[in-house]
Design an enzyme around this catalytic site. Structure first.
Site, PDB file in Angstrom:
ATOM      1  N   THR A   1       0.838  -1.208   0.000  1.00  0.00           N
ATOM      2  CA  THR A   1       0.000   0.000   0.000  1.00  0.00           C
ATOM      3  C   THR A   1       0.874   1.260   0.000  1.00  0.00           C
ATOM      4  OG1 THR A   1      -1.663  -1.202   1.234  1.00  0.00           O
ATOM      5  CG2 THR A   1      -1.848   1.183   1.280  1.00  0.00           C
TER       6      THR A   1
ATOM      7  N   HIS B   1       2.082   1.837  -3.450  1.00  0.00           N
ATOM      8  CA  HIS B   1       1.043   2.435  -4.307  1.00  0.00           C
ATOM      9  C   HIS B   1       0.961   3.944  -4.045  1.00  0.00           C
ATOM     10  CE1 HIS B   1      -0.091  -1.471  -5.496  1.00  0.00           C
ATOM     11  NE2 HIS B   1      -0.909  -1.763  -4.516  1.00  0.00           N
TER      12      HIS B   1
END
Ligand code: NAD
Ligand code: ZN
Length: 377
Positions: free
Chosen positions: A69, A72
């Protein structure tokens, strides 16, 4: 007084530290990795050390680790652009910290305790929270996604999200307890002892699932992965057979390894559509298909032959159960049955976060740890 913590170096004098932050002098600053723009990258900034609210604790970050995450958000892909609303914001959510200060209402945590943290912050009063499903709270927020995270020298954590760490658990494992909890939640979401298991995708969480399945008595563990480095990690973590869908006849090899039946359990850890289809082919009738991997686009599945007539249980997995997964994870760590050393492949100082992000992008890594204070162990 100098504070000494097992597994770390000499820490800042607690009284001196508190005097500094209470005085609010310009010295009360810390280094933090901040997402400053809605664009690729992040910056190492000097910012004010946060203060804990009545139900929060302030921790010194002993170790933090990079999750997909975070990558990202760092790369600022479509998901991040859609999901992240608060900029500037401190990145990161996986943490092991030493408690420096506690809010007035906090009763169960004391200064100097060592904690990890559940990163889903539940409201505590919605239907889901009230029925024991805080991990899917409808008002929930997440560290480093909705609020400031932990890629910093110090961080504030809601006291209800802190998980006190046993003295025997190494600090590095404290930082990766959160993704390990994803692996524990998915792997132990049904029977695993004496089961044949396929793990599709051997990123850090897939590799952890192999280790958990091995520790909990799975008899045959097959893994699929396309990256050479991670195939090797899967073998080290305890996979009996590691297949590469770009080179091997996965369906045939799985039939051979399971007496022609297919696997009892599929643990989907890639989010990749072809890995998901391969898992549906490989599972035996009546098996369990537990999915943590997140596809980046909608995907088409033929429900009749793959799910209905095969009579399989398809189970979405989100986060960790609060807090039964944490208890299971801590017990597994305490038992000494989980060797996470092969899974931690790189260690850097916090300032070197870009190196870590580049490695994550390449896929040639397991878990990457960052240290804001100490020299890299
Ligand atoms: P990761 O992206 O590091 O690992 C995915 C792995 O799958 C990679 O090593 C990749 O090479 C491999 N892969 C790609 N295509 C493949 C194929 N066709 N066959 C086999 N392997 C293939 O991810 P991670 O950090 O280990 O996390 C695992 C997954 O879980 C990710 O999709 C992540 O987004 C998701 N996730 C979900 C939750 C949740 O609460 N549901 C929480 C954390 C992570
Ligand atoms: Zn709630």
């Amino acid at each position: 007084m100098r504070l000494k913590v097992k597994g770390g170096g000499t820490h800042l004098d607690l009284q001196h530290f508190m005097a500094i932050i209470k005085a609010g002098t310009p010295m009360a600053k810390m280094k933090a990795v901040v997402k400053t723009k809605r664009a690729p990258g992040a910056e190492l900034c000097d910012i004010d050390i946060p203060r804990p609210g009545p139900n929060e604790i302030l921790v010194k970050v002993l170790a933090t680790s990079i999750c997909g995450t975070d990558l990202h958000i760092f790369l600022w892909n479509e998901w991040a652009d859609h999901r992240i609303h608060r900029i500037p914001q401190i990145m990161g959510h996986e943490v092991c910290g030493q408690v420096l200060d506690i809010g007035d209402q906090v009763k169960h945590i004391k200064k100097d305790d060592i904690i990890s943290a559940e990163t889903h912050i539940a409201c505590g009063h919605c239907y889901l929270c009230q029925t024991g499903n805080g991990h899917i709270c409808i008002n929930g927020s997440i560290f480093g996604v909705d609020i400031d995270g932990v890629f910093a020298e110090y961080a504030v954590v809601p006291a209800n999200n802190a998980w006190l760490i046993d003295a025997n658990i190494p600090r590095d494992y404290g930082s990766i307890m959160e993704p390990l909890g994803n692996a524990v939640h998915t792997t132990l979401a049904g029977n695993i002892a004496a089961q044949t298991v396929l793990v599709t995708g051997c990123g850090p969480i897939g590799i952890m699932s192999i280790a958990v399945a091995r520790a909990c008595g799975a008899t045959t563990i097959i893994a699929t992965e396309i990256n050479e480095f991670r195939k090797q990690l899967a073998r080290q973590a305890g996979a009996d057979l590691v297949l590469d869908p770009t080179a091997d006849d996965v369906a045939k090899q799985i039939k051979l390894a399971t007496d022609g039946l297919g696997v009892d359990v599929v643990i989907e850890m890639s989010g990749n559509p072809s890995a998901i289809r391969q898992g549906l082919d490989a599972i035996r009738p009546g098996g369990r298909f537990s999915i943590l991997g997140i596809p980046d686009k909608p995907l088409e599945i033929d429900w009749g032959p793959n799910i209905i007539f095969k009579y399989i249980t398809v189970q979405g997995i989100n986060g960790r159960l609060m807090f039964s997964t944490w208890h299971q994870t801590a017990r597994l760590l305490r038992s000494g049955r989980l060797d996470l050393e092969p899974i931690i492949t790189h260690r850097f100082r916090l300032e070197e976060f870009e190196k870590g992000m580049d490695l994550m992008k390449s896929g040639n890594c397991g878990k990457i740890l960052l240290y804001p204070h100490e020299n890299v162990p």
